[in-house]
Write a protein that holds these residues in place. Structure first.
Motif, PDB file in Angstrom:
ATOM      1  N   LEU A  85      48.462  28.895  49.325  1.00 47.42           N
ATOM      2  CA  LEU A  85      48.660  28.855  50.784  1.00 47.42           C
ATOM      3  C   LEU A  85      48.159  27.557  51.437  1.00 47.42           C
ATOM      4  CD1 LEU A  85      49.570  30.428  53.379  1.00 47.42           C
ATOM      5  CD2 LEU A  85      47.251  31.286  53.510  1.00 47.42           C
ATOM      6  N   PRO A 145      27.150  46.840  50.100  1.00 48.23           N
ATOM      7  CA  PRO A 145      28.223  46.230  50.904  1.00 48.23           C
ATOM      8  C   PRO A 145      29.485  45.957  50.086  1.00 48.23           C
ATOM      9  CG  PRO A 145      26.303  44.764  50.737  1.00 48.23           C
ATOM     10  CD  PRO A 145      25.906  46.047  50.111  1.00 48.23           C
ATOM     11  N   ASP A 146      29.317  45.680  48.786  1.00 46.88           N
ATOM     12  CA  ASP A 146      30.491  45.376  47.964  1.00 46.88           C
ATOM     13  C   ASP A 146      31.438  46.557  47.866  1.00 46.88           C
ATOM     14  OD1 ASP A 146      29.891  42.655  46.847  1.00 46.88           O
ATOM     15  OD2 ASP A 146      28.078  43.723  46.268  1.00 46.88           O
ATOM     16  N   ALA A 184      32.067  48.633  50.182  1.00 45.08           N
ATOM     17  CA  ALA A 184      32.698  48.949  51.457  1.00 45.08           C
ATOM     18  C   ALA A 184      34.194  48.643  51.427  1.00 45.08           C
ATOM     19  CB  ALA A 184      32.031  48.167  52.585  1.00 45.08           C
ATOM     20  N   GLU A 185      34.573  47.633  50.647  1.00 43.87           N
ATOM     21  CA  GLU A 185      35.990  47.282  50.523  1.00 43.87           C
ATOM     22  C   GLU A 185      36.735  48.273  49.640  1.00 43.87           C
ATOM     23  OE1 GLU A 185      38.416  44.222  51.382  1.00 43.87           O
ATOM     24  OE2 GLU A 185      37.343  45.440  52.835  1.00 43.87           O
ATOM     25  N   LEU A 224      50.865  36.669  53.914  1.00 46.79           N
ATOM     26  CA  LEU A 224      50.547  35.279  53.618  1.00 46.79           C
ATOM     27  C   LEU A 224      51.712  34.366  53.978  1.00 46.79           C
ATOM     28  CD1 LEU A 224      48.772  35.758  50.192  1.00 46.79           C
ATOM     29  CD2 LEU A 224      47.729  34.993  52.307  1.00 46.79           C
ATOM     30  N   ARG A 276      39.003  37.773  44.710  1.00 44.83           N
ATOM     31  CA  ARG A 276      38.315  37.707  46.010  1.00 44.83           C
ATOM     32  C   ARG A 276      36.893  37.175  45.861  1.00 44.83           C
ATOM     33  NH1 ARG A 276      37.362  44.073  47.624  1.00 44.83           N
ATOM     34  NH2 ARG A 276      36.089  44.572  45.843  1.00 44.83           N
ATOM     35  N   ASN A 277      36.719  36.282  44.883  1.00 42.49           N
ATOM     36  CA  ASN A 277      35.428  35.624  44.650  1.00 42.49           C
ATOM     37  C   ASN A 277      34.281  36.621  44.622  1.00 42.49           C
ATOM     38  OD1 ASN A 277      36.771  33.184  44.686  1.00 42.49           O
ATOM     39  ND2 ASN A 277      36.429  32.886  46.877  1.00 42.49           N
TER      40      ASN A 277
END
Lengths: 505, 327
Positions: free
Chosen positions: A49, A198-199, A201-202, A333, A409-410
């Protein structure tokens, strides 16, 4: 401008050296990205992109589309050769494809896939070109209730997708559905089962699960399999690379069915390519003459889904171009790429920016031909990869899978998910559970829930909304018909079996 | 033996250097000497990625080092935002924040490392993105007043699709409900606003509240009619839309995009970053980028940006209380 004039105009745009180069770079990079386990179309397009911002809009979009198609082509290669789907749309390809490869038909299968992808992609472009403005209305017909019918009905129909006993499919599917509830709930954003991480949460993302379940598990099985390690395929003969006359003959109807089904899926929101490949696999089981062989290495089980996922990928350009509404991450995208360039996708795109619309359509034709030309000669190369000694091959694949998964997603967390999924996949393999239903559950679960909740929000709590529209009712009736037909067929088979046993006594 | 000698010499040289200038201060004076990472707490695609890339591109030109944009999405943008706030305050990690991730999420989510605007360094406000209210072209409401009048007359009958429960779009409609006494029902959809727009096009809801860039195609084609824009003045992208600022119910919640850094940046770094950011937001190139993409230009530097975010904290608390009471 009619379709033919438009296409000629488009060809005049797509065939300029810079745009041809963009299509080639896209197709080539896409194939490479698709072959790497974990890196799928979304990651590929996302990586490219920023690069497209510096190209002119048409070239940028052509390159993105090339990556998209290319990775759909490439994703099936590792699925067939190694039982490692490169992306989620190739999961079902792995089932029969890997069996075929074990029988020494890897080359032939890859050829069938490349041609099938070409057929699916090209026929779908024709469909997009002819009916784009008409078909755009299909998406508007679908609201939450209709999608609920489609996804929940789909789950029921696909519960027995990969054969085996009902229990061996239901348990993994339930596990998939449960995994799908982890993370933020789609509508309200409320987090569930995240244990404060937190990881999580996605949610559990699809890529590490698919690569882990199939890829990691398969690598562990390979390590175990000492006999196989000693007994590698010696050399690949040209004869083995090409499908036999019967294989060609059996593939054609499957290609056509897959293309048609995939096209329909591409028109409506959702993970079209993945769902289309699953649905096509299910359809092949029911519609093909050799349906009973599917699961143990039938060419139809590969030909149908691969045509379907390419057809769906192409058809998903319809809502993108005609409505300006993205239904898939890739479409989002592409819209992002257009907006940065100051181009507004939507109903007026075709008149305001004919060069984009027709250029993209024409480049899809060119891209498909390019991919075919790129992939057929590569078949021999891919197959000879199997001759690399395991002590080099397994670590290499392991590293590639980890890199691919991380880079989506790193996230290092996804690498842990990959490892955990690998262990689960290995255990399931040993216990003879099916893996595909787990993936189906994980994909469809969150979608079913989302549409279920959106429908209730829309009706302000009135459950009748699920059966108010003719489309929703139609879908439910179709689901019922498929279930009943399957039941009758199984009873008949059981009856015939019993008769046969009796007569042999 | 030569090795030892060399080692000794190196030790002397470094000691001498230490005497001349403390290394930390030197590093801060020379900032930036290497690549800067710019975290975007959202996935590519959507309204956050292009604006981050534009700012980074212009920052590269100002600072003469590479600015690498890295998408770190997840957990309503709190993962990427937290990564910036927790980073070393050396000026090599900065990132994008939004009204939602900076001011709203701390009220909803427990355990975030930021509670208020004092917990991170405000650099610059890049833009506002206002929400718009649109109805299908064949709808009976020609003006915003007609729509609100009917919503007052028949409470909880008119439905407006929004992209997610308690998204900025939803909050704008709720604020309108609060101030006008109307009761518009919001129907949350997911999928980045696309499905929400689709619901309006398909006639499943009476209107939709979303962002103009994603709806512009339908608006230009005459499929959607824009009734209002949730901001104070005229909206360049859709000049016909009635600004809520011109109605009796003035308060709005645009999505603001901001650049933040961890607290504790050395003063020379902070000064340099602020100066570069000021030049960027005031440049014609940045302004015309904003205008073309439907963002509203409203630059605020450092403490001005901090004040705005602190004010949002109070505004969000008030609307959340209204929603709790109105159940």
């Amino acid at each position: 401008m009619n379709s033919l004039q438009g296409l000629l105009y488009g060809l005049s745009i797509a065939a300029t050296p810079s745009n041809l180069l963009a299509a080639f770079v896209g197709a080539f990079a896409g194939t490479a990205i698709g072959v790497l386990p974990g890196l799928g179309p979304v990651a590929g397009v996302a990586l490219i992109l920023p690069l497209t911002f510096s190209l002119d809009p048409t070239a940028g979009l052509i390159m993105m589309a090339g990556i998209f198609y290319g990775s759909m082509y490439g994703g099936s290669t590792t699925a067939i050769l190694l039982n490692i789907p490169g992306e989620s749309a190739s999961v079902v390809t792995a089932i029969d494809g890997y069996q075929l490869a074990k029988k020494g038909r890897a080359g032939a299968t890859l050829t069938i896939v490349a041609v099938g992808s070409f057929v699916g992609g090209t026929l779908a472009v024709i469909g997009v070109m002819m009916f784009s403005s008409l078909l755009a209305k299909v998406a508007i017909l679908f609201g939450p209730a209709e999608f609920f019918a489609l996804t929940a009905g789909g789950l029921i129909v696909m519960s027995r997708i990969s054969g085996g006993t009902l229990a061996s499919a239901l348990l993994p599917m339930t596990l998939g559905l449960m995994l799908g509830t982890i993370g933020q709930e789609a509508v309200t954003g409320e987090t569930r089962f995240t244990f404060g991480l937190p990881d999580l949460a996605e949610g559990v993302s699809l890529v590490p699960v698919v690569v882990g379940l199939y890829g990691f598990a398969e690598l562990m099985l390979l390590v175990e399999d000492r006999a196989h390690a000693a007994n590698r395929p010696e050399s690949v003969k040209m004869r083995d690379l090409l499908p036999t006359r019967t294989e060609w003959k059996r593939a054609v109807p499957s290609w056509l069915r897959g293309t048609f089904l995939g096209f329909l899926f591409g028109l409506v929101p959702g993970p079209a390519a993945t769902l289309a490949s699953f649905a096509s696999y299910r359809l092949e089981k029911a519609a093909s003459k050799h349906g009973s062989e599917i699961g143990s290495g039938a060419i139809e089980g590969v030909a149908g889904p691969e045509a379907a996922n390419n057809s769906a990928a192409t058809a998903s350009l319809v809502p993108l171009l005609a409505l300006g509404i993205p239904f898939t991450p890739i479409a989002a995208l592409m819209i992002s790429a257009m907006l940065v360039q100051g181009i507004q996708p939507g109903p007026l795109l075709i008149t305001q920016h004919p060069e984009i619309f027709w250029g993209l359509i024409a480049s899809a034709y060119i891209g498909n031909v390019m991919l075919l030309a790129l992939n057929i000669p590569m078949v021999g190369v891919w197959v000879s990869l199997l001759r690399i000694p395991h002590y080099l091959f397994i670590p290499l694949l392991l590293v590639l899978s980890v890199i691919g998964t991380y880079s989506v997603r790193n996230s290092i967390f996804d690498v842990w998910v990959l490892l955990a999924a690998g262990i689960v996949g290995y255990a399931f393999n040993k216990m003879k559970f099916q893996l595909a239903p787990l993936v189906v559950g994980l994909i469809l679960g969150p979608n079913i829930e989302k549409h279920f909740r959106e429908a209730l929000f829309l009706s302000q709590g009135d459950p009748w909304i699920y059966v108010e529209s003719p489309i929703a009712v139609g879908v439910w009736l179709l689901v019922a018909a498929i279930l009943i037909a399957g039941f009758i067929a199984r009873r008949r088979a059981a009856f015939a079996d019993a008769m046969a046993q009796e007569s042999s006594l | 033996m030569r090795f030892q000698l060399n080692f000794r010499r190196m030790a002397w040289v470094s000691l001498a250097l230490l005497a001349v200038a403390p290394p930390q201060a030197r590093a801060a004076d020379e900032w930036p000497t290497r690549d800067i990472t710019f975290y975007v707490p959202y996935a590519p695609g959507g309204s956050t990625d292009p604006i981050s890339r534009k700012y980074s591109e212009l920052l590269e030109k100002q600072l003469k080092v590479k600015v690498i944009v890295e998408n770190k999405p997840g957990a309503s943008a709190t993962i990427g935002t937290g990564a910036v706030i927790r980073a070393q305050p050396d000026g090599y990690t900065i990132g994008l924040g939004s009204t939602s991730s900076l001011a709203y999420q701390p009220l909803e989510m427990k355990g975030l490392v930021w509670k208020s605007a004092s917990d991170y360094q405000s650099i610059v406000k890049l833009s506002d993105l206002p929400a718009i209210l649109a109805v299908p072209a064949d709808a009976r409401w020609k003006t915003f007043e007609e729509f609100v009048a009917e919503a007052k007359e028949k409470p909880r009958k008119l439905k407006v699709s929004v992209s997610g429960l308690r998204s900025a779009n939803d909050i704008n409609i709720q604020q309108l409900n609060k101030l006008s006494g109307a009761r518009i029902v919001t129907v949350p959809f997911t999928g980045g606003g696309g499905e929400s727009t689709l619901a309006a096009l398909g006639g499943r809801v009476d209107g939709t509240c979303g962002y103009a860039p994603g709806m512009k195609g339908q608006i230009d084609a005459g499929k959607l009619r824009v009734l209002a824009v949730f901001q104070q003045g005229k909206y360049d992208l859709i000049p016909d839309a009635k600004p809520i600022g011109e109605t009796p119910w003035k308060e709005t919640f645009p999505v603001g995009y901001y650049v933040i850094a961890p607290n504790g940046l050395p003063k020379p770094v902070l000064d340099k970053l602020m100066a570069a950011s000021k030049t960027i937001v005031e440049s014609d190139e940045f302004k015309s980028f904003l205008k073309a993409n439907g963002y509203t230009w409203d630059p605020k530097l450092g403490d001005d940006m901090k004040k705005e975010l602190e004010a949002y904290d109070g505004k969000f608390r008030a609307i959340l209380k209204f929603l709790d009471d109105d159940k």
